[in-house]
Design an enzyme around this catalytic site. Structure first.
Site, PDB file in Angstrom:
ATOM      1  N   SER A 294       0.844  -1.190   0.000  1.00 21.84           N
ATOM      2  CA  SER A 294       0.000   0.000   0.000  1.00 21.84           C
ATOM      3  C   SER A 294       0.881   1.241   0.000  1.00 21.84           C
ATOM      4  O   SER A 294       2.004   1.218   0.514  1.00 21.84           O
ATOM      5  CB  SER A 294      -0.876   0.021   1.254  1.00 21.84           C
ATOM      6  OG  SER A 294      -0.080   0.183   2.407  1.00 21.84           O
ATOM      7  N   ASP A 295       0.373   2.324  -0.563  1.00 27.97           N
ATOM      8  CA  ASP A 295       0.999   3.608  -0.275  1.00 27.97           C
ATOM      9  C   ASP A 295       0.806   3.841   1.223  1.00 27.97           C
ATOM     10  O   ASP A 295      -0.036   3.203   1.867  1.00 27.97           O
ATOM     11  CB  ASP A 295       0.386   4.730  -1.120  1.00 27.97           C
ATOM     12  CG  ASP A 295       1.331   5.930  -1.237  1.00 27.97           C
ATOM     13  OD1 ASP A 295       2.257   6.060  -0.398  1.00 27.97           O
ATOM     14  OD2 ASP A 295       1.145   6.757  -2.158  1.00 27.97           O
ATOM     15  N   TRP A 296       1.583   4.750   1.795  1.00 28.97           N
ATOM     16  CA  TRP A 296       1.607   4.919   3.247  1.00 28.97           C
ATOM     17  C   TRP A 296       0.250   5.447   3.746  1.00 28.97           C
ATOM     18  O   TRP A 296      -0.139   6.563   3.433  1.00 28.97           O
ATOM     19  CB  TRP A 296       2.767   5.844   3.627  1.00 28.97           C
ATOM     20  CG  TRP A 296       4.066   5.108   3.868  1.00 28.97           C
ATOM     21  CD1 TRP A 296       4.892   5.283   4.943  1.00 28.97           C
ATOM     22  CD2 TRP A 296       4.695   4.090   3.063  1.00 28.97           C
ATOM     23  NE1 TRP A 296       5.974   4.429   4.864  1.00 28.97           N
ATOM     24  CE2 TRP A 296       5.886   3.687   3.738  1.00 28.97           C
ATOM     25  CE3 TRP A 296       4.363   3.446   1.875  1.00 28.97           C
ATOM     26  CZ2 TRP A 296       6.736   2.692   3.235  1.00 28.97           C
ATOM     27  CZ3 TRP A 296       5.215   2.466   1.377  1.00 28.97           C
ATOM     28  CH2 TRP A 296       6.378   2.108   2.047  1.00 28.97           C
TER      29      TRP A 296
END
Ligand SMILES: *[C@@H]1O[C@H](CO)[C@@H](O)[C@H](O)[C@H]1NC(C)=O
Ligand SMILES: *[C@@H]1O[C@H](CO)[C@@H](O)[C@H](O)[C@H]1NC(C)=O
Ligand SMILES: *[C@@H]1O[C@H](CO)[C@@H](O)[C@H](O)[C@H]1NC(C)=O
Ligand SMILES: *[C@@H]1O[C@H](CO)[C@@H](O)[C@H](O)[C@H]1NC(C)=O
Ligand SMILES: *[C@@H]1O[C@H](CO)[C@@H](O)[C@H](O)[C@H]1NC(C)=O
Ligand SMILES: *[C@@H]1O[C@H](CO)[C@@H](O)[C@H](O)[C@H]1NC(C)=O
Ligand SMILES: *[C@@H]1O[C@H](CO)[C@@H](O)[C@H](O)[C@H]1NC(C)=O
Ligand SMILES: *[C@@H]1O[C@H](CO)[C@@H](O)[C@H](O)[C@H]1NC(C)=O
Ligand SMILES: *[C@@H]1O[C@H](CO)[C@@H](O)[C@H](O)[C@H]1NC(C)=O
Ligand SMILES: *[C@@H]1O[C@H](CO)[C@@H](O)[C@H](O)[C@H]1NC(C)=O
Ligand SMILES: *[C@@H]1O[C@H](CO)[C@@H](O)[C@H](O)[C@H]1NC(C)=O
Length: 863
Positions: A294-296
């Site tokens: 995932s992106d952060w």
């Protein structure tokens, strides 16, 4: 109110015929819409595609076996933490498992440098690489960046970027990626990945997919406490494949280890739990064998995200810096969900094998330790860590001789847009004026990591890169002024170098009060334009009143040379000013900025950069794909209000301007040289023999998709000659005009399908061949879900830019082949049979929810 009212089909078609440059700036609909009537209701859900495909390790067989053996030895809890980030020294961390000799994984930003590091290099940004059109330099940059990540103990580098692609000229992160042209981006993206991974580091293809604006990329909470969901990028299937997916497909084919799913929604479903984009397109259709992180903070659920194809949660906790051992969508929830039967252990094993396969493939079990200074630079301290990460020596210097490539690539990505009166290269000017707040040294530090809240960034100093997670910490910088002083001294004529670096002082006092004699022989004006993660640009003009600075200087200096350091498109209202004799778009060049530009100004390097985007006359020319935003949206109470309908479909950047016959100031692919080039006739040859079928022969899927897509079917050759007096590099470009699949399915007038950078001595000629593979000459057919060769002629345009076409030809791949599936204009756009299922709709799914898990619905074949 949110999505624009639509014209009916008939109205639309007649509107297309009458559009003109002044009249087609209405956003996203009407004359700009390209294709069948857009029905927003078709874009409110994403088709469910379950179950998540297992990796089989194809292409990475031996490593896959090692990964399987490794995973077989793990406890359930170890498996859960192999896919869940945890506090540690790096921007993202996977826990070590000492009993198996696994040191964990260190994930570090970003696409142009190892950001969180000292004694590391800041390379030119992606947009600069794109402007170089130089595959060799792109790959070398990948190798050198990779070696720096490796030297600092980071197994995973969070780059390169192919999303944003650059739909909107205003996109705050466009510069991190390459170009709004998917072909150019795809090639340089793949070259970068190959370079990085050849140095032993895992690359991460990001941000997948449709992350074309920063505004409302994440959900927000309004004054009433209502959660307003992130923007939904609503993209039709053909545009997805031919535009936004195209470079990511190249990345998968290049063997990229990991993907990062994006913050925003696609057709109403979050990027990190969209089963259509993750399970369906990435893992099934493209055969991706690595893992999706995932992106952060882009994970919004546990099991639903996992079943939709998410393999790793970053940074791991429910809150940004929270330990995942406390609260996580993954972590302990994975253990609990497997134990209570709501999540299959097979899927968890698949996630783990996907994570470990690239690790073994790249031989990372024997890897340098993490630099000991990392904790001190990170948002977690050593006390936050739940696991012991092994740290090596601190302050490891990984820069090697990388400054050499950085200087070369900075110059190679500089585009000479105007050059009159032989202004450049400079001969031996005796009195040199240097102006503008981009010329001098940095007054506010060497690191631009803060996320942007908009605005123009810092006032004083050269802009080497944009801001946010995609920046780098400079270990030094060469400001243009310093490099100019050094270069002027080498002229041996005791030249004066006088300067005013304060833009307000220039616009308020006329600029020359401190200069004598005035005007100088040449006035070098350095301007900049800030762009950063977290905010989109609000203007396409140069920042800091730069337009007025140029006008002020040029009012009395007949030899004004303008240099911009910018992350992308600037409209240049001063371009026609007779005293502006030269303009250079120097992009974001990295740490050697001053040396790179001086090499061009004095002609030590012949400029060969070409625009990787189009510069028009007015900012409003880009309104066809505007940032979705308004005061009303900013204050909405409707959780689902943020909708971005990509109604322009395939027609972004030059495809738009070409289709609507708009004149532009500097077109895609344009850039001047100090020498001249000519091009001979174009010749088209069929490679291999036999009749071609419209659809590719069926094959088992390998990384990249059906391998037949990469079969070279045609070769197009042109001969280029250097007709001038000096050595220089030409960039011959090949564009194709593919037939429209049907009357209402608009194809671009021309689309880039080949380029090469070749160095030629004066008088030298060289023949360049562009190889066209099956995908290059196909369109994405939404009915058969295949790349199909259309019936009809393919137009061939060869030239030195998208509008400097020198030689044309055409060929007809399916000639002699009657009918074929591809020419059926009676079909209509159907959406999906399952129509309105809302299963994959938003981020509100909770653990264990099975609602909406329907089998993959085939696309409608209704006539
Ligand atoms: C736009 O088109 C309309 C209708 O064809 C016309 O009345 C109007 O003058 C045009 N506007 C511009 C700026 O050309
Ligand atoms: C988005 O919706 C369009 C229209 O129904 C469809 O063509 C496309 O495949 C969908 N894409 C995704 C990722 O849901
Ligand atoms: C993945 O593999 C497991 C066995 O390891 C199997 O039970 C499952 O059906 C497979 N899933 C898919 C989508 O093929
Ligand atoms: C499991 O996820 C929920 C959110 O869905 C969260 O509130 C809870 O803290 C998580 N549990 C663990 C052990 O991380
Ligand atoms: C199983 O565990 C998950 C994760 O903790 C939880 O969300 C879910 O409600 C549980 N399901 C059952 C049936 O207990
Ligand atoms: C820049 O010039 C303006 C106008 O003359 C002045 O007000 C300002 O103080 C100057 N800035 C610096 C840093 O000297
Ligand atoms: C920009 O320059 C113009 C022209 O000199 C001046 O009138 C204006 O005040 C300047 N604007 C800013 C924001 O400094
Ligand atoms: C160009 O510079 C000259 C000074 O050499 C000046 O007289 C002239 O007005 C300038 N032209 C413009 C359009 O500003
Ligand atoms: C978005 O709209 C708000 C409210 O109108 C405005 O303040 C902000 O500057 C806009 N953002 C961009 C990137 O244009
Ligand atoms: C653009 O010009 C071409 C050639 O003159 C013409 O066929 C086409 O209809 C024009 N397109 C538009 C949108 O005006
Ligand atoms: C067009 O497609 C329809 C539906 O698939 C089919 O019945 C028809 O025969 C096709 N027509 C042609 C000319 O291929």
């Amino acid at each position: 109110m949110l999505h624009k009212r639509l014209l009916g089909g008939a109205t639309l078609l007649s509107a297309l015929g009458t559009a003109n440059a002044q009249n087609d700036s209405a956003v996203g609909s009407g004359p700009n819409a390209a294709g069948p009537t857009w029905n927003h209701e078709d874009f409110t859900t994403s088709p469910p595609v379950y179950p998540s495909p297992n990796a089989t390790g194809i292409g990475w067989e031996e490593a896959f076996q090692q990964a399987s053996d490794f995973v077989n030895q793990l406890t359930l809890e170890e498996k859960a933490y192999l896919v869940t980030g945890t506090p540690g020294p790096c921007v993202g961390n996977i826990a070590p498992i000492p009993r198996l000799g696994f040191q964990g994984l260190c994930l570090q930003d970003g696409p142009l440098a190892i950001r969180q590091a000292n004694y590391a290099s800041v390379f030119p940004a992606g947009v600069t690489v794109a402007a170089s059109w130089d595959r060799k330099l792109a790959k070398q940059r990948g190798i050198e960046m990779g070696s720096e990540f490796r030297g600092k103990g980071a197994e995973i580098a969070l780059g390169p970027v192919a999303g944003p692609l650059g739909r909107s000229a205003y996109g705050g992160r466009n510069w991190e990626g390459f170009s709004p042209d998917p072909y150019l981006t795809g090639i340089l993206f793949a070259d970068t990945i190959e370079g990085m991974q050849s140095a032993g580091v895992q690359a991460c293809a990001k941000h997948y997919i449709g992350n074309e604006q920063e505004t409302q990329r994440n959900p927000s909470v309004n004054d009433q406490g209502t959660t307003i969901e992130a923007l939904s990028s609503n993209i039709d299937d053909r545009t997805m494949h031919e535009l936004y997916l195209w470079p990511f497909q190249d990345g998968v084919k290049a063997g990229v280890a990991s993907f990062m799913c994006s913050y925003q929604r696609i057709n109403g479903s979050y990027g990190c739990q969209n089963s259509k984009t993750l399970n369906g397109i990435l893992k099934d259709e493209l055969g991706f064998q690595g893992y999706v992180m995932s992106d952060w903070m882009a994970t919004h659920s546990g099991a639903p995200a996992i079943e939709a194809g998410l393999d790793m949660d970053m940074p791991g906790g429910l809150q940004f810096t929270e330990a995942s051992s406390e609260h996580s969508f993954f972590g302990g929830n994975i253990t609990a969900a497997v134990n209570n039967g709501s999540l299959s252990i097979d899927r968890v094993d698949d996630m783990c094998r996907r994570v470990m396969t690239p690790y073994f493939y790249l031989g990372q079990s024997n890897y340098p330790p993490i630099d000991g200074s990392e904790y001190a630079e990170n948002f977690w301290s050593e006390n936050d860590a739940v696991y012991d990460f092994e740290l090596g020596p601190s302050n490891v210097d990984v820069r090697d001789d990388h400054a050499k490539l950085i200087r070369e690539l900075g110059a190679a990505g500089t585009v000479l847009l105007k050059n009159t009166n032989k202004a450049l290269p400079l001969q031996t000017p005796k009195n040199i004026g240097v102006f503008g707040n981009d010329a001098g040294d940095l007054l506010n530090g060497l690191y631009f990591s803060a996320l942007s809240t908009g605005g123009q960034g810092f006032e004083y100093g050269v802009l080497t890169s944009g801001g946010g997670s995609g920046t780098g910490r400079l270990s030094y910088v060469v400001p243009p002024l310093d490099a100019i002083k050094t270069r002027a001294a080498q002229q041996g004529n005791d030249a004066l170098v006088q300067y005013v670096l304060n833009n307000s002082a220039i616009t308020e006092s006329g600029g020359y009060s401190a200069i004598f004699p005035a005007p100088p022989d040449v006035c070098l004006v350095f301007l900049k334009t800030w762009a950063a993660e977290g905010a989109d640009r609000e203007s396409l003009l140069v920042d800091w009143n730069g337009t007025a600075v140029v006008e002020t200087i040029a009012a009395s200096c007949p030899n004004t040379v303008v240099v911009t350091n910018s992350g992308g498109i600037n409209v240049l209202p001063f371009a026609d000013h007779p005293n502006v004799t030269a303009i250079l778009a120097a992009h974001y060049p990295g740490q050697e900025a001053g040396n790179s530009i001086v090499d061009i100004l004095w002609g030590d390097v012949n400029p060969s950069g070409k625009l990787p985007y189009t510069i028009t006359y007015e900012e409003s020319d880009y309104a066809f794909a505007d940032i979705t935003n308004s005061t009303e949206l900013q204050n909405t109470n409707d959780p689902n209000a943020w909708q971005s309908d990509f109604e322009e479909r395939l027609l972004i950047d030059y495809r738009h301007f070409d289709y609507f016959n708009e004149s532009v100031r500097y077109e895609f692919g344009f850039g001047l040289s100090y020498t001249g080039f000519s091009m001979g006739d174009v010749s088209v040859q069929r490679v291999g023999g036999g009749a071609l079928t419209a659809s590719p022969p069926s094959n088992s899927i390998v990384p990249g998709g059906n391998p037949a897509l990469w079969d070279v079917l045609y070769s197009v050759s042109v001969t280029i000659s250097n007709t001038g007096d000096v050595e220089g590099a030409a960039v011959p470009q090949l564009y194709l005009g593919l037939p429209q699949p049907s009357a209402e399915d608009v194809s671009p007038v021309k689309a880039l399908r080949g380029f090469e950078k070749i160095m030629l001595a004066p008088g030298e000629s060289q023949t360049v061949s562009f190889e066209l593979n099956r995908r290059d000459i196909s369109y994405w057919d939404i009915y058969t879900q295949e790349w199909m060769i259309g019936s009809g002629d393919i137009n061939v345009f060869a030239g030195f830019s998208s509008r400097d076409i020198i030689a044309t030809s055409s060929f007809c791949p399916l000639s002699g082949d009657s009918g074929s599936d591809s020419s059926n204009s009676t079909r209509t756009y159907g959406g999906w049979d399952s129509g309105k299922d809302h299963g994959d709709h938003n981020g509100s799914w909770q653990w264990g929810s099975k609602e909406g898990k329907h089998p993959h619905a085939p696309p409608s074949k209704t006539v």
